[in-house]
Write an enzyme that holds these catalytic residues in place. Structure first.
Site, PDB file in Angstrom:
ATOM      1  N   ASP A  24       0.859  -1.195   0.000  1.00 20.81           N
ATOM      2  CA  ASP A  24       0.000   0.000   0.000  1.00 20.81           C
ATOM      3  C   ASP A  24       0.890   1.237   0.000  1.00 20.81           C
ATOM      4  OD1 ASP A  24       0.817  -0.703   2.683  1.00 20.81           O
ATOM      5  OD2 ASP A  24      -0.507   0.886   3.406  1.00 20.81           O
ATOM      6  N   GLU A  90      -0.084  -0.818   5.893  1.00 15.35           N
ATOM      7  CA  GLU A  90       0.975  -0.233   6.736  1.00 15.35           C
ATOM      8  C   GLU A  90       0.801   1.264   6.880  1.00 15.35           C
ATOM      9  OE1 GLU A  90       4.845   1.403   7.927  1.00 15.35           O
ATOM     10  OE2 GLU A  90       3.721   1.845   6.123  1.00 15.35           O
TER      11      GLU A  90
HETATM   12  N1  BES Z   1       8.661   3.540   5.338  1.00 14.79           N
HETATM   13  C1  BES Z   1       7.911   4.223   6.333  1.00 14.79           C
HETATM   14  C2  BES Z   1       8.568   4.156   7.700  1.00 14.79           C
HETATM   15  C3  BES Z   1       9.806   5.004   7.805  1.00 14.79           C
HETATM   16  C4  BES Z   1       9.699   6.365   7.640  1.00 14.79           C
HETATM   17  C5  BES Z   1      11.015   4.421   8.052  1.00 14.79           C
HETATM   18  C6  BES Z   1      10.834   7.153   7.743  1.00 14.79           C
HETATM   19  C7  BES Z   1      12.136   5.210   8.156  1.00 14.79           C
HETATM   20  C8  BES Z   1      12.049   6.571   7.990  1.00 14.79           C
HETATM   21  C9  BES Z   1       6.508   3.646   6.441  1.00 14.79           C
HETATM   22  O1  BES Z   1       5.964   3.283   5.201  1.00 14.79           O
HETATM   23  C10 BES Z   1       5.595   4.718   7.002  1.00 14.79           C
HETATM   24  O2  BES Z   1       5.465   5.731   6.403  1.00 14.79           O
HETATM   25  N2  BES Z   1       4.989   4.442   8.149  1.00 14.79           N
HETATM   26  C11 BES Z   1       4.000   5.316   8.708  1.00 14.79           C
HETATM   27  C12 BES Z   1       3.305   4.507   9.789  1.00 14.79           C
HETATM   28  C13 BES Z   1       2.112   5.152  10.400  1.00 14.79           C
HETATM   29  C14 BES Z   1       1.026   5.464   9.416  1.00 14.79           C
HETATM   30  C15 BES Z   1       1.567   4.268  11.500  1.00 14.79           C
HETATM   31  C16 BES Z   1       4.657   6.563   9.295  1.00 14.79           C
HETATM   32  O3  BES Z   1       5.781   6.517   9.826  1.00 14.79           O
HETATM   33  O4  BES Z   1       4.042   7.639   9.187  1.00 14.79           O
HETATM   34 ZN    ZN Z   2       5.365   5.164   4.205  1.00 13.92          ZN
END
Ligand code: BES
Ligand code: ZN
Length: 398
Positions: A24, A90
Site C-alpha cells: 500500500d 501499513e
Molecule cells: N517507510 C515508512 C517508515 C519510515 C519512515 C522508516 C521514515 C524510516 C524513515 C513507512 O511506510 C511509514 O510511512 N509508516 C507510517 C506509519 C504510520 C502510518 C503508522 C509513518 O511513519 O508515518
Molecule cells: Zn510510508
C-alpha cells in the site's frame, strides 16, 4: 505463488522469516506538485525511477521476489527457508495485523529465526546503513462542532462561537514553532541520553547538506548534525497535519465551517507509552478548551497508537547484514535509528521473541510520502543484490 524453490540441503532447517514490506502507498495527486503522473512509473535521464510508492515500499517488496526468481533462473539453491508476510495497510497503521501476528506466533510464524524488513532509507545518499530503532506514532483527531450547518460569515460572523477559531487556538497550544511540545508531562518518560549514546552520533555518513537536499530547503530548526539526528531519532515530536472540513479551495469563500477536525500526531521514543500519551493530550486539550468558555463541543480521538522499537545490534542477524553490505558495497554500514514508524516491527519482536532488522534499499532524498517520490536504479539493483547476499550470510551464520 513461488514454485520450485530448491532449498539448500546444507541449511539447518530453521526458518528465516521476512516481512518483505508493504504494497500500500500514500495518496498522490499530480496537482500536489508532481512533474509526472504519480501512478505511472517513469525513468528519468539520471536513472531515477519515479512514482508513488517507488521507494516506499514497492521496490523493496518486489526485490524479495526478484531474489527468489534469480535463484530459480540461475539454478541456485536457495540459502534459507523463507516465510513472507505482504502487508497492505501499513500506511494506515496496520489495522488488524498485530492480532494476526500474535495469533500466528506459534503457528505460521513458528520456527522463524529472525525477521528482516526493508522499508526505510539510507541516512544520506552514499552509504548503506542497518537500522535498529524507530519512533512510535500516536495519531489524533480533534473535532470541534458548533452550528448545525455552515454559515454565512457576514450574517453570523461575530455572533457565534466559530469551530475553526477554537480549533486553531487549540492546535496552537500543542507545539511551538521551534518544535517544543506544549503538552504537560510529555517529556517525563523520555529516557535520558547516556554518555555512551553520544558516541553513536560520531562518524555517521550524514551532513546538514543531506537534510537540506532531502527537504529542498534550509529550514532546519537545529544547525548541527547531532541535534538534527537526535531530534529525529531520540526525542518525541508533534506535527500538525491538516484540518478536515475547512475551506481549502482556491478563491474566497465567506463561510463559517460548522464542524472541523484537526489532525496531528506525536512521534514517541523509549520509554513513552501510547496510552499515557493519549491521556496527557486529552487532559491538556480539555484544560485549554475550558479556558475558552466556548459553547462549541470537542471530541478527541486517538486513531492509532503504536510504540517505538529498538533492537539489539549485536545479534547475528545484524552481523549477517553487515557482512552483506561489506560484500556488495565494499563498506561498513552505519548503524542508524529512524524517526518514522513501522507498527509491526515491535509486534514481530515481542510476539516472536526474535531479532528484527531493518535493511534499507533507498536513499534519504527519495521523497517517501512526498512529491516526485523516486528510487535510484543503482539503489534498486544493488539493493536486490544486498537482500540476496544477506540471505546467504544468514545461512552462513546458522
Ligand atoms: N517507510 C515508512 C517508515 C519510515 C519512515 C522508516 C521514515 C524510516 C524513515 C513507512 O511506510 C511509514 O510511512 N509508516 C507510517 C506509519 C504510520 C502510518 C503508522 C509513518 O511513519 O508515518
Ligand atoms: Zn510510508
Amino acid at each position: 505463488m513461488v514454485p520450485q524453490i530448491r532449498w539448500s540441503h546444507s541449511h539447518s532447517g530453521g526458518y528465516v522469516f521476512h516481512n518483505p514490506g508493504h504494497y500500500d502507498v500514500q495518496p498522490a495527486y499530480k496537482s500536489d506538485g508532481w512533474n509526472t503522473d504519480p501512478w505511472t512509473l517513469v525513468e528519468d535521464a539520471q536513472g531515477r525511477l519515479l512514482g508513488r510508492g517507488s521507494t516506499d515500499d514497492k521496490a523493496p517488496v518486489i526485490s524479495w521476489l526478484f531474489v527468489i526468481e534469480a535463484h530459480q533462473k540461475l539454478g541456485l539453491d536457495f540459502p534459507v527457508n523463507l516465510k513472507m508476510c505482504f502487508e497492505g495497510m501499513e500506511e494506515s497503521g496496520s489495522e488488524g495485523l498485530d492480532d494476526i501476528i500474535h495469533q500466528e506466533a506459534k503457528a505460521y510464524f513458528k520456527d522463524v529465526d529472525c525477521v528482516c524488513i526493508s522499508d526505510n532509507y539510507w541516512l544520506g545518499t552514499n552509504k548503506p546503513c542497518l537500522t535498529y530503532g524507530l519512533r512510535g506514532v500516536s495519531y489524533f483527531h480533534l473535532k470541534v462542532t458548533g452550528p448545525g450547518k455552515d454559515l454565512h460569515s457576514g450574517v453570523f460572523g461575530g455572533t457565534v462561537h466559530e469551530p475553526m477559531t477554537d480549533l486553531i487556538h487549540l492546535m496552537g497550544k500543542l507545539v511551538t514553532p521551534d518544535g517544543k511540545i506544549l503538552v504537560p508531562g510529555i517529556m517525563d518518560d523520555v529516557a535520558p541520553v547516556t554518555e555512551a549514546e553520544n558516541s553513536l552520533y560520531q562518524g555517521l555518513d550524514f551532513t546538514l547538506n543531506d537534510i537540506y537536499g532531502a527537504t529542498e530547503s534550509k529550514t532546519t530548526i537545529f544547525d548541527t548534525e547531532r541535534e538534527v539526528l537526535m531530534a529525529r531519532w531520540r526525542f518525541p515530536s508533534l506535527s500538525l497535519h491538516g484540518v478536515e472540513g475547512a475551506f481549502y479551495n482556491p478563491g474566497d469563500k465567506t463561510v463559517i465551517p460548522a464542524k472541523v477536525i484537526g489532525k496531528f500526531s506525536i512521534r514517541s521514543v523509549p520509554n513513552q507509552e501510547p496510552e499515557k500519551i493519549t491521556q496527557l493530550v486529552k487532559d491538556h486539550i480539555n484544560a485549554e478548551f475550558a479556558k475558552l468558555n466556548s459553547k462549541n463541543t470537542i471530541d478527541i480521538a486517538c486513531s492509532h497508537g503504536g510504540k517505538c522499537w529498538v533492537a539489539d545490534v549485536n545479534h547475528w542477524n545484524f552481523v549477517a547484514a553487515a557482512n552483506a553490505v561489506q560484500r556488495v558495497f565494499n563498506a561498513k554500514p552505519d548503524y542508524t535509528r529512524e524517526g518514522g514508524s513501522i507498527p509491526v516491527t515491535l509486534t514481530f519482536q515481542d510476539a516472536l521473541q526474535k531479532n528484527v532488522l531493518l535493511l534499507p534499499m533507498g536513499r534519504s532524498d527519495d521523497g517517501a510520502h512526498s512529491t516526485n517520490e523516486k528510487i535510484d536504479k543503482f539503489n534498486f539493483i544493488e539493493g536486490i543484490k544486498l537482500l540476496s547476499t544477506y540471505l546467504h550470510e544468514v545461512s552462513a551464520q546458522s
